[in-house]
Scaffold this active site. Structure first.
Site, PDB file in Angstrom:
ATOM      1  N   CYS A 130     -14.093   5.927  44.443  1.00 22.13           N
ATOM      2  CA  CYS A 130     -13.794   4.823  45.364  1.00 22.13           C
ATOM      3  C   CYS A 130     -12.518   5.014  46.177  1.00 22.13           C
ATOM      4  O   CYS A 130     -12.218   4.189  47.038  1.00 22.13           O
ATOM      5  CB  CYS A 130     -13.714   3.520  44.586  1.00 22.13           C
ATOM      6  SG  CYS A 130     -15.117   3.297  43.468  1.00 22.13           S
ATOM      7  N   GLU A 148      -4.763  -5.215  39.216  1.00 18.91           N
ATOM      8  CA  GLU A 148      -4.284  -5.136  40.594  1.00 18.91           C
ATOM      9  C   GLU A 148      -3.295  -6.251  40.896  1.00 18.91           C
ATOM     10  O   GLU A 148      -2.287  -6.027  41.570  1.00 18.91           O
ATOM     11  CB  GLU A 148      -5.443  -5.173  41.591  1.00 18.91           C
ATOM     12  CG  GLU A 148      -4.977  -4.939  43.025  1.00 18.91           C
ATOM     13  CD  GLU A 148      -6.095  -4.705  44.017  1.00 18.91           C
ATOM     14  OE1 GLU A 148      -5.794  -4.287  45.153  1.00 18.91           O
ATOM     15  OE2 GLU A 148      -7.270  -4.940  43.667  1.00 18.91           O
ATOM     16  N   THR A 158     -14.343  -7.010  38.985  1.00 23.67           N
ATOM     17  CA  THR A 158     -14.484  -6.752  37.557  1.00 23.67           C
ATOM     18  C   THR A 158     -13.269  -7.351  36.851  1.00 23.67           C
ATOM     19  O   THR A 158     -12.168  -7.400  37.414  1.00 23.67           O
ATOM     20  CB  THR A 158     -14.567  -5.248  37.234  1.00 23.67           C
ATOM     21  OG1 THR A 158     -13.357  -4.608  37.659  1.00 23.67           O
ATOM     22  CG2 THR A 158     -15.752  -4.615  37.941  1.00 23.67           C
ATOM     23  N   PRO A 159     -13.428  -7.818  35.628  1.00 26.76           N
ATOM     24  CA  PRO A 159     -12.295  -8.462  34.939  1.00 26.76           C
ATOM     25  C   PRO A 159     -11.057  -7.584  34.848  1.00 26.76           C
ATOM     26  O   PRO A 159      -9.940  -8.035  35.140  1.00 26.76           O
ATOM     27  CB  PRO A 159     -12.877  -8.765  33.552  1.00 26.76           C
ATOM     28  CG  PRO A 159     -14.345  -8.956  33.795  1.00 26.76           C
ATOM     29  CD  PRO A 159     -14.688  -7.952  34.864  1.00 26.76           C
ATOM     30  N   HIS A 177      -8.079  -3.966  46.665  1.00 29.16           N
ATOM     31  CA  HIS A 177      -9.264  -3.228  46.216  1.00 29.16           C
ATOM     32  C   HIS A 177     -10.287  -4.238  45.703  1.00 29.16           C
ATOM     33  O   HIS A 177     -11.468  -4.141  46.022  1.00 29.16           O
ATOM     34  CB  HIS A 177      -8.872  -2.226  45.137  1.00 29.16           C
ATOM     35  CG  HIS A 177      -9.999  -1.359  44.693  1.00 29.16           C
ATOM     36  ND1 HIS A 177     -10.722  -0.582  45.565  1.00 29.16           N
ATOM     37  CD2 HIS A 177     -10.539  -1.154  43.457  1.00 29.16           C
ATOM     38  CE1 HIS A 177     -11.664   0.080  44.893  1.00 29.16           C
ATOM     39  NE2 HIS A 177     -11.573  -0.252  43.627  1.00 29.16           N
ATOM     40  N   LYS A 212     -14.812  -7.369  49.462  1.00 32.96           N
ATOM     41  CA  LYS A 212     -15.994  -6.772  48.829  1.00 32.96           C
ATOM     42  C   LYS A 212     -17.109  -7.776  48.558  1.00 32.96           C
ATOM     43  O   LYS A 212     -18.255  -7.369  48.332  1.00 32.96           O
ATOM     44  CB  LYS A 212     -15.583  -6.033  47.554  1.00 32.96           C
ATOM     45  CG  LYS A 212     -14.859  -4.724  47.854  1.00 32.96           C
ATOM     46  CD  LYS A 212     -14.615  -3.894  46.610  1.00 32.96           C
ATOM     47  CE  LYS A 212     -14.078  -2.512  46.957  1.00 32.96           C
ATOM     48  NZ  LYS A 212     -12.752  -2.530  47.571  1.00 32.96           N
ATOM     49  N   HIS A 258     -19.235  -3.131  47.266  1.00 30.60           N
ATOM     50  CA  HIS A 258     -18.332  -2.005  47.008  1.00 30.60           C
ATOM     51  C   HIS A 258     -18.998  -0.758  47.572  1.00 30.60           C
ATOM     52  O   HIS A 258     -20.004  -0.287  47.049  1.00 30.60           O
ATOM     53  CB  HIS A 258     -18.085  -1.862  45.515  1.00 30.60           C
ATOM     54  CG  HIS A 258     -16.933  -0.956  45.194  1.00 30.60           C
ATOM     55  ND1 HIS A 258     -16.531   0.077  46.026  1.00 30.60           N
ATOM     56  CD2 HIS A 258     -16.079  -0.914  44.135  1.00 30.60           C
ATOM     57  CE1 HIS A 258     -15.502   0.696  45.489  1.00 30.60           C
ATOM     58  NE2 HIS A 258     -15.208   0.103  44.349  1.00 30.60           N
ATOM     59  N   PHE A 293     -12.251   5.424  39.695  1.00 29.14           N
ATOM     60  CA  PHE A 293     -12.398   5.901  38.325  1.00 29.14           C
ATOM     61  C   PHE A 293     -11.399   7.025  38.058  1.00 29.14           C
ATOM     62  O   PHE A 293     -11.101   7.837  38.937  1.00 29.14           O
ATOM     63  CB  PHE A 293     -13.816   6.437  38.104  1.00 29.14           C
ATOM     64  CG  PHE A 293     -14.842   5.360  37.818  1.00 29.14           C
ATOM     65  CD1 PHE A 293     -14.496   4.030  37.751  1.00 29.14           C
ATOM     66  CD2 PHE A 293     -16.165   5.697  37.604  1.00 29.14           C
ATOM     67  CE1 PHE A 293     -15.439   3.044  37.484  1.00 29.14           C
ATOM     68  CE2 PHE A 293     -17.132   4.736  37.335  1.00 29.14           C
ATOM     69  CZ  PHE A 293     -16.754   3.415  37.280  1.00 29.14           C
TER      70      PHE A 293
END
Length: 402
Positions: A163, A299, A292-293, A288, A318, A323, A388
């Site tokens: 990403c 962030e 997601t949790p 970003h 997003k 995404h 990732f």
């Protein structure tokens, strides 16, 4: 207001973008200023259930010229479809530059694998005589295919760091220009919807069952999208400049970010240092913000570290684009560019309930920016891309008045 020029800054001379937001700056603004969704609920991507995706629904080139060769795929057709919006101007701007001084740096994570998925399915069902051409799904097929299409002869390569891929392409292009290895660089990112990524994220239990809610109280995962966003960078001044960028690598976990956001904060701090700016000079931050949790929590921790008490305006886009993986950094850079060019709006954050643990931030709740005729309100914006493995990138864009 006259802006200070930065010696390493490079100009965005041309740009184009295709995504779930549409194909024009006007469509993009309308979508990002509205509470209406631009995602679609589609079947066929996952076994036995539908899923929300950010799909480009416009027309796409059905064929590419023979010179593109075995690299031809939907991914490359998507790229060239976008490129055609600026192709005439691109040729005019580069006509006096030797082809060996024209470079290409692209980001992608899927390349042309979607084209081979039906053939691979046949192979694994026992049809062992099926012929699968792997050239179209090689990561470098995107950059080399664009090079063949344009007839350029300079450096051409693809970055694939999930990403953060296309955000890294910007920094790589800036370095090529500043090192005098090229006189113009086409940078950006292209990723197309495919079953591999959708089923992969589903196996990680990372897909949302609804439209994603970045920083939301009930956030439960991401939506996947597709985009093709391309930019021509040169050393000359332009209305919007790439002022600086910062990179870091967590190496914390193969698919999870550092829980305290240390690498994310480091990327933002390096971008500020590279741009010779203070945190309170950033007028807007495109998060970003994957929904997601873990990602959103880390962030916001990173934002607190970098911006401290300064209430920088922030939003994630997003929930509107999905995404876009290897193209995420590029489509969000395009959004930032349009914000700076227009000066009257900012992308709305998702309108659902914000997680109380993250709600101390200055989320964009009204898209309209009041116009102050005595000053230019938006001078610098930052865009975050985290991947990732902890591959983190922050980019800073700024206006340039001659």
């Amino acid at each position: 207001m006259q802006q200070k020029q930065h010696s390493s800054a490079v100009g965005i001379q041309l740009s184009c973008s295709l995504s779930a937001l549409g194909h024009s700056p006007q469509q993009l603004r309308e979508q990002l200023s509205s509470a209406e969704t631009s995602l679609s609920l589609q079947s066929g991507w996952l076994p036995e259930r539908s899923v929300w995706v950010g799909a480009y629904t416009g027309a796409m080139l059905p064929h590419l010229p023979d010179r593109c060769g075995a690299r031809t795929s939907r991914n490359l057709r998507f790229a060239v479809t976008a490129l055609q919006q600026i192709e005439k101007a691109l040729h005019n701007l580069t006509a006096d530059i030797h082809p060996a001084r024209l470079a290409i740096v692209m980001g992608t994570s899927t390349s042309g694998i979607a084209d081979n998925e039906p053939l691979l399915a046949e192979y694994f069902q026992g049809k062992t005589d099926v012929e699968i051409d792997h050239h179209k799904q090689e990561m470098n097929a995107l950059a080399k295919g664009l090079q063949a299409y344009l007839g350029w002869q300079g450096v051409a390569y693809t970055i694939s760091t999930a990403c953060s891929s296309s955000a890294k392409a910007f920094i790589a292009g800036q370095r090529l220009l500043n090192a005098n290895l090229a006189d113009a660089v086409l940078v950006g990112g292209v990723d197309t919807l495919c079953r591999l990524t959708l089923n992969g994220f589903d196996s990680l239990e990372s897909l949302s069952d609804t439209i994603c809610q970045p920083c939301g109280y009930e956030r439960d995962g991401i939506n996947i999208g597709e985009a093709a966003s391309l930019f021509l960078l040169t050393r000359e001044l332009a209305p919007v400049m790439l002022i600086g960028g910062g990179e870091s690598m967590d190496a914390w976990h193969i698919s999870a970010p550092h829980p305290e956001g240390l690498g994310a904060a480091q990327a933002m701090q390096r971008a500020l240092r590279d741009a010779k700016l203070q945190a309170d000079q950033i007028d807007y931050l495109n998060l970003h913000g994957t929904a997601t949790p873990q990602n959103d929590a880390m962030e916001i921790k990173a934002v607190r570290q970098v911006f401290q008490d300064y209430p920088v305006l922030i939003s994630s886009t997003k929930h509107k684009t999905g995404h876009c993986l290897g193209a995420a950094g590029a489509v969000e850079a395009y959004i930032c560019q349009q914000v700076l060019l227009d000066q009257t709006w900012l992308p709305l954050h998702q309108q659902g309930e914000i997680d109380p643990e993250l709600a101390d931030q200055n989320f964009v709740k009204q898209s309209h920016v009041p116009k102050n005729m005595s000053d230019q309100l938006l001078n610098y914006v930052m865009s975050n891309s985290f991947a990732f493995g902890g591959s983190n990138v922050s980019l800073i864009f700024g206006t340039c008045l001659p």
